[in-house]
Design a protein around this motif. Structure first.
Motif, PDB file in Angstrom:
ATOM      1  N   ARG A 168       0.810  -1.214   0.000  1.00  0.00           N
ATOM      2  CA  ARG A 168       0.000   0.000   0.000  1.00  0.00           C
ATOM      3  C   ARG A 168       0.852   1.276   0.000  1.00  0.00           C
ATOM      4  NH1 ARG A 168      -2.589  -1.001   4.950  1.00  0.00           N
ATOM      5  NH2 ARG A 168      -1.441  -2.946   5.080  1.00  0.00           N
ATOM      6  N   ALA A 169       2.065   1.207   0.501  1.00  0.00           N
ATOM      7  CA  ALA A 169       2.942   2.377   0.442  1.00  0.00           C
ATOM      8  C   ALA A 169       3.362   2.650  -0.999  1.00  0.00           C
ATOM      9  CB  ALA A 169       4.165   2.156   1.325  1.00  0.00           C
ATOM     10  N   TYR A 170       3.705   1.599  -1.730  1.00  0.00           N
ATOM     11  CA  TYR A 170       4.020   1.778  -3.155  1.00  0.00           C
ATOM     12  C   TYR A 170       2.820   2.354  -3.900  1.00  0.00           C
ATOM     13  CZ  TYR A 170       8.176  -1.177  -2.450  1.00  0.00           C
ATOM     14  OH  TYR A 170       9.376  -1.696  -2.030  1.00  0.00           O
ATOM     15  N   MET A 171       1.643   1.860  -3.555  1.00  0.00           N
ATOM     16  CA  MET A 171       0.437   2.349  -4.213  1.00  0.00           C
ATOM     17  C   MET A 171       0.194   3.821  -3.895  1.00  0.00           C
ATOM     18  SD  MET A 171      -1.943  -1.006  -3.599  1.00  0.00           S
ATOM     19  CE  MET A 171      -3.441  -0.112  -3.929  1.00  0.00           C
ATOM     20  N   GLY A 172       0.478   4.206  -2.638  1.00  0.00           N
ATOM     21  CA  GLY A 172       0.339   5.617  -2.276  1.00  0.00           C
ATOM     22  C   GLY A 172       1.300   6.497  -3.054  1.00  0.00           C
ATOM     23  N   LEU A 173       2.526   6.041  -3.217  1.00  0.00           N
ATOM     24  CA  LEU A 173       3.500   6.809  -3.993  1.00  0.00           C
ATOM     25  C   LEU A 173       3.095   6.872  -5.464  1.00  0.00           C
ATOM     26  CD1 LEU A 173       6.639   5.386  -2.203  1.00  0.00           C
ATOM     27  CD2 LEU A 173       5.995   7.799  -2.258  1.00  0.00           C
ATOM     28  N   ALA A 174       2.518   5.792  -5.974  1.00  0.00           N
ATOM     29  CA  ALA A 174       2.004   5.827  -7.340  1.00  0.00           C
ATOM     30  C   ALA A 174       0.872   6.842  -7.463  1.00  0.00           C
ATOM     31  CB  ALA A 174       1.521   4.434  -7.749  1.00  0.00           C
ATOM     32  N   ARG A 175       0.025   6.883  -6.431  1.00  0.00           N
ATOM     33  CA  ARG A 175      -1.073   7.859  -6.426  1.00  0.00           C
ATOM     34  C   ARG A 175      -0.537   9.283  -6.503  1.00  0.00           C
ATOM     35  NH1 ARG A 175      -4.637   8.621  -8.404  1.00  0.00           N
ATOM     36  NH2 ARG A 175      -5.565   6.634  -7.833  1.00  0.00           N
ATOM     37  N   ILE A 176       0.524   9.568  -5.754  1.00  0.00           N
ATOM     38  CA  ILE A 176       1.109  10.917  -5.760  1.00  0.00           C
ATOM     39  C   ILE A 176       1.609  11.264  -7.157  1.00  0.00           C
ATOM     40  CG2 ILE A 176       3.043  12.291  -4.890  1.00  0.00           C
ATOM     41  CD1 ILE A 176       2.633  10.797  -2.190  1.00  0.00           C
ATOM     42  N   GLU A 177       2.269  10.313  -7.798  1.00  0.00           N
ATOM     43  CA  GLU A 177       2.750  10.578  -9.167  1.00  0.00           C
ATOM     44  C   GLU A 177       1.574  10.828 -10.118  1.00  0.00           C
ATOM     45  OE1 GLU A 177       5.683  11.223  -9.720  1.00  0.00           O
ATOM     46  OE2 GLU A 177       6.846  10.246  -8.154  1.00  0.00           O
ATOM     47  N   MET A 178       0.494  10.095  -9.937  1.00  0.00           N
ATOM     48  CA  MET A 178      -0.689  10.314 -10.768  1.00  0.00           C
ATOM     49  C   MET A 178      -1.256  11.720 -10.549  1.00  0.00           C
ATOM     50  SD  MET A 178      -1.595   7.839 -12.831  1.00  0.00           S
ATOM     51  CE  MET A 178      -3.360   8.036 -13.050  1.00  0.00           C
ATOM     52  N   LEU A 179      -1.284  12.147  -9.300  1.00  0.00           N
ATOM     53  CA  LEU A 179      -1.780  13.488  -8.996  1.00  0.00           C
ATOM     54  C   LEU A 179      -0.918  14.556  -9.656  1.00  0.00           C
ATOM     55  CD1 LEU A 179      -2.703  13.024  -5.235  1.00  0.00           C
ATOM     56  CD2 LEU A 179      -4.302  13.556  -7.074  1.00  0.00           C
ATOM     57  N   GLN A 180       0.349  14.255  -9.840  1.00  0.00           N
ATOM     58  CA  GLN A 180       1.258  15.206 -10.471  1.00  0.00           C
ATOM     59  C   GLN A 180       1.331  15.015 -11.982  1.00  0.00           C
ATOM     60  OE1 GLN A 180       4.709  14.281  -8.030  1.00  0.00           O
ATOM     61  NE2 GLN A 180       4.370  16.100  -6.780  1.00  0.00           N
ATOM     62  N   GLY A 181       0.508  14.088 -12.479  1.00  0.00           N
ATOM     63  CA  GLY A 181       0.419  13.896 -13.928  1.00  0.00           C
ATOM     64  C   GLY A 181       1.505  13.030 -14.528  1.00  0.00           C
ATOM     65  N   ASP A 182       2.275  12.328 -13.696  1.00  0.00           N
ATOM     66  CA  ASP A 182       3.367  11.496 -14.213  1.00  0.00           C
ATOM     67  C   ASP A 182       2.945  10.026 -14.159  1.00  0.00           C
ATOM     68  OD1 ASP A 182       5.714  10.260 -14.935  1.00  0.00           O
ATOM     69  OD2 ASP A 182       6.992  11.601 -13.747  1.00  0.00           O
ATOM     70  N   ARG A 183       2.287   9.580 -15.210  1.00  0.00           N
ATOM     71  CA  ARG A 183       1.769   8.222 -15.242  1.00  0.00           C
ATOM     72  C   ARG A 183       2.904   7.198 -15.300  1.00  0.00           C
ATOM     73  NH1 ARG A 183      -2.112   7.711 -19.960  1.00  0.00           N
ATOM     74  NH2 ARG A 183      -3.127   9.424 -18.855  1.00  0.00           N
ATOM     75  N   ASP A 184       4.003   7.519 -15.991  1.00  0.00           N
ATOM     76  CA  ASP A 184       5.127   6.596 -16.092  1.00  0.00           C
ATOM     77  C   ASP A 184       5.758   6.347 -14.722  1.00  0.00           C
ATOM     78  OD1 ASP A 184       4.849   6.216 -18.795  1.00  0.00           O
ATOM     79  OD2 ASP A 184       6.230   7.840 -19.338  1.00  0.00           O
ATOM     80  N   ALA A 185       5.911   7.418 -13.939  1.00  0.00           N
ATOM     81  CA  ALA A 185       6.480   7.246 -12.600  1.00  0.00           C
ATOM     82  C   ALA A 185       5.545   6.426 -11.719  1.00  0.00           C
ATOM     83  CB  ALA A 185       6.733   8.616 -11.963  1.00  0.00           C
ATOM     84  N   ALA A 186       4.234   6.635 -11.878  1.00  0.00           N
ATOM     85  CA  ALA A 186       3.267   5.841 -11.118  1.00  0.00           C
ATOM     86  C   ALA A 186       3.425   4.367 -11.466  1.00  0.00           C
ATOM     87  CB  ALA A 186       1.847   6.312 -11.431  1.00  0.00           C
ATOM     88  N   ARG A 187       3.599   4.104 -12.735  1.00  0.00           N
ATOM     89  CA  ARG A 187       3.764   2.720 -13.186  1.00  0.00           C
ATOM     90  C   ARG A 187       5.025   2.099 -12.561  1.00  0.00           C
ATOM     91  NH1 ARG A 187       3.707   3.917 -18.055  1.00  0.00           N
ATOM     92  NH2 ARG A 187       1.484   3.638 -18.427  1.00  0.00           N
ATOM     93  N   GLN A 188       6.083   2.886 -12.470  1.00  0.00           N
ATOM     94  CA  GLN A 188       7.330   2.364 -11.911  1.00  0.00           C
ATOM     95  C   GLN A 188       7.170   1.985 -10.441  1.00  0.00           C
ATOM     96  OE1 GLN A 188      10.363   5.292 -12.733  1.00  0.00           O
ATOM     97  NE2 GLN A 188       9.971   5.230 -14.948  1.00  0.00           N
ATOM     98  N   TRP A 189       6.430   2.797  -9.673  1.00  0.00           N
ATOM     99  CA  TRP A 189       6.225   2.463  -8.264  1.00  0.00           C
ATOM    100  C   TRP A 189       5.450   1.155  -8.134  1.00  0.00           C
ATOM    101  CZ3 TRP A 189       8.960   3.984  -4.451  1.00  0.00           C
ATOM    102  CH2 TRP A 189       9.487   5.285  -4.395  1.00  0.00           C
ATOM    103  N   LEU A 190       4.454   0.974  -8.965  1.00  0.00           N
ATOM    104  CA  LEU A 190       3.661  -0.254  -8.905  1.00  0.00           C
ATOM    105  C   LEU A 190       4.504  -1.469  -9.311  1.00  0.00           C
ATOM    106  CD1 LEU A 190       0.348   1.154 -10.408  1.00  0.00           C
ATOM    107  CD2 LEU A 190       0.754   0.526  -8.028  1.00  0.00           C
ATOM    108  N   GLU A 191       5.364  -1.279 -10.288  1.00  0.00           N
ATOM    109  CA  GLU A 191       6.247  -2.374 -10.688  1.00  0.00           C
ATOM    110  C   GLU A 191       7.239  -2.705  -9.576  1.00  0.00           C
ATOM    111  OE1 GLU A 191       7.726  -0.778 -14.304  1.00  0.00           O
ATOM    112  OE2 GLU A 191       6.060  -1.533 -15.535  1.00  0.00           O
ATOM    113  N   ARG A 192       7.682  -1.688  -8.836  1.00  0.00           N
ATOM    114  CA  ARG A 192       8.570  -1.932  -7.689  1.00  0.00           C
ATOM    115  C   ARG A 192       7.842  -2.728  -6.609  1.00  0.00           C
ATOM    116  NH1 ARG A 192      11.718   3.446  -5.912  1.00  0.00           N
ATOM    117  NH2 ARG A 192      12.397   1.966  -4.292  1.00  0.00           N
ATOM    118  N   ALA A 193       6.549  -2.474  -6.439  1.00  0.00           N
ATOM    119  CA  ALA A 193       5.773  -3.248  -5.459  1.00  0.00           C
ATOM    120  C   ALA A 193       5.774  -4.723  -5.823  1.00  0.00           C
ATOM    121  CB  ALA A 193       4.339  -2.711  -5.410  1.00  0.00           C
TER     122      ALA A 193
END
Length: 925
Positions: A544-569
């Motif tokens: 859930r921490a990785y998911m939260g960090l992905a959420r933050i990237e989504m809020l900032q409009g960086d979908r690729d970074a969000a994807r990377q956090w989820l892949e790290r999870a």
């Protein structure tokens, strides 16, 4: 089956036949023609029957036998209004009313006048007793009077178990009661006794399709079609064709779907259902342009059909026509606020623009459901998914508790997880079920917290604050209390409580995670990210921490970074499920359905809780508008014990237009868990859609008595009152719900109900909510619009400016640019251009920018943009006027005059009508 409205029933084969006759044929007598028409009717040749009987009645208008036959033909074609008219004329012409009772009641039932049929049949002591019970039972079943229908139908069935009509009605009642296996067995037995019973085959197909057995469904529909022509109405026959197509699509057999569709087109080429199913097939095949065209043709025949509008919106979105999709889906949500699938599609559209705030806003008014939808949480950024427990995590705790019922600490952990996920009823039941004296202090504290959730918001906050003061070193309790405060919208109090929890247990990754969620809710993204990264330092596998960090990237409009956090999870813990599903969600947003399906398959492979994961995949497929496949997944999940999947299956059936089957699913779910609000939300919506408001309110009362949260019951009650036009009653219900548990959605519903009731200060609920939640852009946008409507330009500007500080929004930028223009503010042009650059296909936004340019003297630039606007919305009067005025300014006065004359030919008012009339008078004629 897809439901068919009366408007679509009228496009039938009879109307496509030529009505002319040969010279010899004209010599036939009226009686002979009627005899021939009756024979044609019995074989299902409605074209020939209609031709002969109408010709006979031209010669003998008062021929009672001909009028009766014409009534039967009209009823078989689905034209109940004409059937009733012809029956009345037959009786006036001398037909015996007693001999026409069956036809009289058939018309009532087919046109949906169930209450009238029930009242008339109950008072009709001259009717055959068995036929009378069939009419009464059918009406009761359709009206949702389950207990009464059970008594009527079962008593009649006991008296005449071999009557085919009653046998079928009994099977339908079993189905509606959720007794699916019994219903299936009864239909099988009926078909074994009467293999040519077309209606039984049809219902057998419906039941199989609803249960996810597309192979059996298609076979049943095909068998039904063999004898349907002479036995079933045209709408029912259209429904059978629909079933064959839907079954083929569910099997991925597009060739068979095409073949069935070709047969339907040859038979009823201009029927609503033909065009709708053509759109469905095209959509599944990925031909989105064709899907759009066919969906639009369907809506031309039957405007307003919600499932056709949903398909059009999905097709436009898949085609990449985002502005048109936004317009269609926004209008659908406005007309049908309870259509969750339309809201999710609209949210997906906003996500494709990286506008997460808009995605959250559009879902904020979704129906009051007490079961978290993990997919919706991801779309909206709801913190429960981050700070609470994922469905998979809770399911693991549930499995552990079931395997070791004596493990009290494990059961306490599960109770805490339920509270953090807002599953209060489950938490209460679990805590009450612990052995006397077990659980000690933690049980007492969690019990208090669970009971607090049933109190009004102010009282609950006071109790939680006291609990926190009295247990300042109990990290577990503080964590649960902070999560409760967070879910109730009090993020400031949640931060304070969670900081105490972190201080009490510095090694608690859960406390750091929850703090991150709280800061995320406050919009403090950098601080939130710091807490979430701290949580990962304490537990590197905390998904859930990785998911939260992905959420933050989504809020900032960086979908690729969000994807990377989820892949790290996934790298940190290859067994995680939710991260794969969120990656599948991102693939869907990007339009990559193949990757979406692959990731969903991976999630299912690694899941330890197959039922829960199947349900989540069903949600994902719903957002992909793959409703039939979603239904199959939900059905499988339900068969494995996931009760919430029953609601998902019902929603899939609603999206497919199969409302009778959807109602059966919701009824079964509600019967199994009477205190569960989710199915009642949709049952009440279905009742309200049929204007059965008393039935909807009775459901809410039953829900309350069963122990459901009062806020949920009151919100549903408010929705029903609002649908009934009883705005003041809606206000009272929403206010009671809001006192219990304030939310953004309730604040908005309360505002709209107060506005409709013409009460003073309708925006009071928005103001109160924004005082505690200043970053809620949807509530603030509505407040800005209200200020604009009442002439408070400065107030509107101030609120719109706050909105665009939180998140870019072309629509808000457009409105603000117009206010700047009216106020003479030099920022108007730049802001209008920004909005236009973001959404060039939006006609209203193009109109604003183009007109401001014209008014600023940049006529040619403005005219070019206005021409694009008028191509997108050629019938919009304001755009037409602005375009004509730009033509005049550019020296094209003759063209301007012609455009103005065309515009003013219609008498309808519009804001610039006087200006348009004055401009026309000023131009050379």
């Amino acid at each position: 089956m897809t439901l068919i409205t009366r408007s679509s029933m009228l496009v039938v084969v009879a109307l496509s036949a030529a009505l002319g006759a040969s010279a010899c044929d004209r010599l036939l007598s009226a009686d002979r023609r009627i005899e021939r028409a009756a024979a044609a009717f019995e074989t299902g040749d409605y074209s020939a029957a209609m031709n002969d009987v109408t010709t006979a009645l031209e010669a003998e208008p008062d021929n009672a036998r001909g009028r009766v036959l014409l009534a039967r033909i009209a009823l078989r074609l689905g034209d109940t209004a004409s059937a009733r008219k012809e029956l009345d004329r037959a009786i006036e012409a001398g037909a015996d009313p007693a001999s026409l009772k069956d036809l009289h009641y058939e018309i009532f039932l087919q046109q949906g006048s169930y209450r009238d049929a029930l009242i008339a049949a109950a008072a009709d002591d001259q009717m055959d007793p068995l036929r009378r019970q069939i009419v009464i039972g059918t009406a009761q079943l359709a009206l949702g009077q389950q207990a009464e229908a059970e008594t009527t139908i079962t008593q009649a069935y006991a008296q005449a178990p071999n009557d085919p009509d009653l046998w079928l009605l009994h099977a339908r009642w079993l189905w509606s009661a959720g007794r699916l296996e019994e219903a299936r067995k009864s239909l099988d037995e009926l078909i074994a006794a009467m293999p040519d019973h077309a209606a039984a085959r049809m219902y057998q197909g419906r039941l199989a399709l609803g249960s996810g057995d597309a192979v059996a469904a298609r076979e049943s529909f095909r068998e039904s079609l063999k004898t349907a022509k002479a036995r079933l109405s045209v709408p029912e026959q259209l429904g059978i064709h629909s079933g064959i197509i839907e079954s083929s699509l569910a099997l991925g057999d597009t060739e068979s779907a095409d073949a069935a569709l070709a047969a339907l087109k040859a038979w009823a080429p201009e029927a609503f259902l033909t065009h709708y199913l053509s759109a469905r097939v095209a959509y599944v095949k990925g031909d989105h342009r064709a899907a759009v065209g066919e969906a639009q043709r369907a809506l031309n025949l039957s405007p307003g059909q919600p499932f056709a509008r949903l398909l059009l919106g999905a097709s436009l979105l898949a085609q990449g026509s985002l502005e048109q999709a936004e317009s269609e889906l926004s209008n659908l949500v406005a007309d049908h606020p309870d259509n969750l699938e339309a809201r999710k599609l609209l949210a997906r559209l906003y996500l494709s623009r990286n506008d997460v705030a808009a995605a959250r806003r559009v879902l904020s008014e979704a129906p009051a459901i007490d079961v978290p939808d993990a997919g919706t949480d991801w779309l909206t950024g709801t913190v429960l998914l981050v700070s609470g427990q994922t469905a998979d995590a809770i399911a693991r705790l549930e499995q552990g508790a079931a395997a070791d019922p004596s493990n009290v600490p494990l059961r306490l952990d599960l109770a805490r997880a339920y509270l953090m996920a807002d599953r209060v009823a489950d938490a209460r039941a679990l805590l009450r079920g612990l052995p006397a004296g077990a659980g000690g202090r933690m049980r007492e504290q969690l019990t208090v917290l669970a009971e607090i959730a049933g109190k009004d918001a102010a009282t609950a906050r006071l109790h939680v604050a006291r609990l926190v003061r009295e247990n300042s070193s109990d990290a577990g309790l503080l964590l649960a209390a902070g999560a409760w405060q967070l879910s109730s919208g009090d993020s400031s109090a949640a931060v304070r409580t969670l900081e105490q929890a972190a201080a009490a247990d510095p090694k608690s990754a859960e406390a750091a995670l929850a703090l991150g969620a709280a800061r995320l809710q406050q919009g403090q993204l950098e601080v939130a990210a710091g807490h979430l990264q701290s949580a990962l330092q304490l537990d590197s596998r905390l998904e859930r921490a990785y998911m939260g960090l992905a959420r933050i990237e989504m809020l900032q409009g960086d979908r690729d970074a969000a994807r990377q956090w989820l892949e790290r999870a996934i790298s940190a813990d290859p067994a995680v499920v939710e991260s794969r599903l969120q990656l599948a969600e991102l693939a869907l947003v990007a339009g990559d359905k193949a990757r979406m399906r692959a990731l969903a398959g991976q999630a299912l492979e690694v899941s330890r809780v197959r039922a829960g994961t199947l349900a989540r995949i069903g949600e994902l497929l719903m957002r992909a508008s793959e409703h039939q496949e979603a239904l199959t997944r939900f059905t499988e999940a339900y068969s494995l014990g996931n009760e919430s999947a029953a609601v998902g299956a019902g929603l899939a059936l609603v999206a497919l237009g199969r409302l009778d089957e959807a109602r059966a699913r919701f009824e079964a779910a509600s019967s199994k868990r009477p205190d569960w609000a989710a199915p009642v939300v949709y049952l009440a919506a279905l009742d309200a859609g049929q204007r059965r408001f008393d039935r909807a309110l009775a459901r809410v009362a039953t829900l309350e008595k069963a122990g459901a949260p009062q806020h949920a019951a009151e919100e549903i009650r408010g929705d029903v009152h609002r649908a009934a036009g009883e705005q003041r009653k809606a206000v009272d219900s929403y206010e009671r719900a809001n006192r219990q548990r304030p939310t953004s959605g309730l604040a908005i519903k309360l505002y709209r109900a107060r506005l409709a009731a013409q009460l003073a200060n309708p925006e009071a609920s928005l103001i109160a909510w924004l005082e505690r939640n200043p970053r809620d852009t949807l509530a603030r946008t509505l407040l800005a619009e209200r200020r604009q409507q009442v002439g408070d330009r400065a107030g509107a500007i101030a609120h719109y400016e706050q909105v665009i500080q939180v998140a870019a929004n072309p629509a808000v930028e457009n409105n603000l640019a117009w206010l700047y223009y009216e106020a003479g503010d030099g920022r108007a042009v730049a802001l209008a251009k920004k909005a236009y650059d973001s959404a060039p296909e939006n006609a209203a936004i193009a109109d604003t920018y183009g007109w401001i340019l014209v008014e600023k003297g940049r006529t040619q630039e403005g005219l070019a943009i206005l021409e694009r606007a008028i191509k997108a919305e050629p019938a919009q009067p304001e755009i037409q006027y602005h375009h004509a005025a730009a033509l005049a300014k550019s020296g094209q006065q003759r063209e301007a005059a012609a455009a103005l004359r065309s515009l003013l030919r219609a008498p309808d008012p519009f804001p610039s009508r006087v200006a348009a009339e004055n401009l026309l008078r000023s131009l050379p004629q």
